[in-house]
Scaffold this active site. Structure first.
Site, PDB file in Angstrom:
ATOM      1  N   CYS A  57       0.869  -1.168   0.000  1.00 59.44           N
ATOM      2  CA  CYS A  57       0.000   0.000   0.000  1.00 59.44           C
ATOM      3  C   CYS A  57       0.909   1.221   0.000  1.00 59.44           C
ATOM      4  O   CYS A  57       1.923   1.222  -0.687  1.00 59.44           O
ATOM      5  CB  CYS A  57      -0.960  -0.027   1.192  1.00 59.44           C
ATOM      6  SG  CYS A  57      -0.148  -0.060   2.801  1.00 59.44           S
ATOM      7  N   LYS A  58       0.604   2.235   0.772  1.00 62.32           N
ATOM      8  CA  LYS A  58       1.462   3.421   0.826  1.00 62.32           C
ATOM      9  C   LYS A  58       2.688   3.161   1.706  1.00 62.32           C
ATOM     10  O   LYS A  58       3.810   3.363   1.285  1.00 62.32           O
ATOM     11  CB  LYS A  58       0.692   4.637   1.325  1.00 62.32           C
ATOM     12  CG  LYS A  58       1.538   5.897   1.418  1.00 62.32           C
ATOM     13  CD  LYS A  58       0.694   7.113   1.725  1.00 62.32           C
ATOM     14  CE  LYS A  58       1.510   8.364   2.009  1.00 62.32           C
ATOM     15  NZ  LYS A  58       2.599   8.645   1.092  1.00 62.32           N
TER      16      LYS A  58
END
Length: 96
Positions: A57-58
């Site tokens: 994800c981030k």
């Protein structure tokens, strides 16, 4: 659940990006399959359970949740990519 750094992700990995559409549109790791966490339960069948699964994800929080979901709800092992797309970009790995 196993976690790895971006440097430990195999070149031919099945890499799943669980960030939302607006984040993904900015940039993403080359070769990822985009399945936002908000759509994950409905789209889990797009993941090949016969291949190793690496999720990012981030920075690593949502990918951890996705890995937990795969393991608890479907009995599928998945690997969390620590540092996520931010670490991928910082490492100079291929981006789109």
């Amino acid at each position: 659940m196993k976690s790895v750094t971006v440097h430990e992700v195999p070149a031919d990995a099945q890499l799943i990006d669980v960030r939302e559409h607006d984040e993904y549109a900015v940039d993403h790791a080359a070769g990822v399959v985009h399945i936002p966490l908000s759509e994950f339960p409905a789209r889990v069948d797009e993941i090949d359970p016969d291949r190793d699964i690496y999720v990012l994800c981030k920075v690593g929080g949502r990918s951890f949740q996705a890995c937990q979901y795969l393991e608890q709800a479907h009995g599928i092992e998945a690997v969390n990519v620590e540092g996520g797309t931010d670490a991928w970009r910082a490492a100079g790995l291929p981006m789109n």
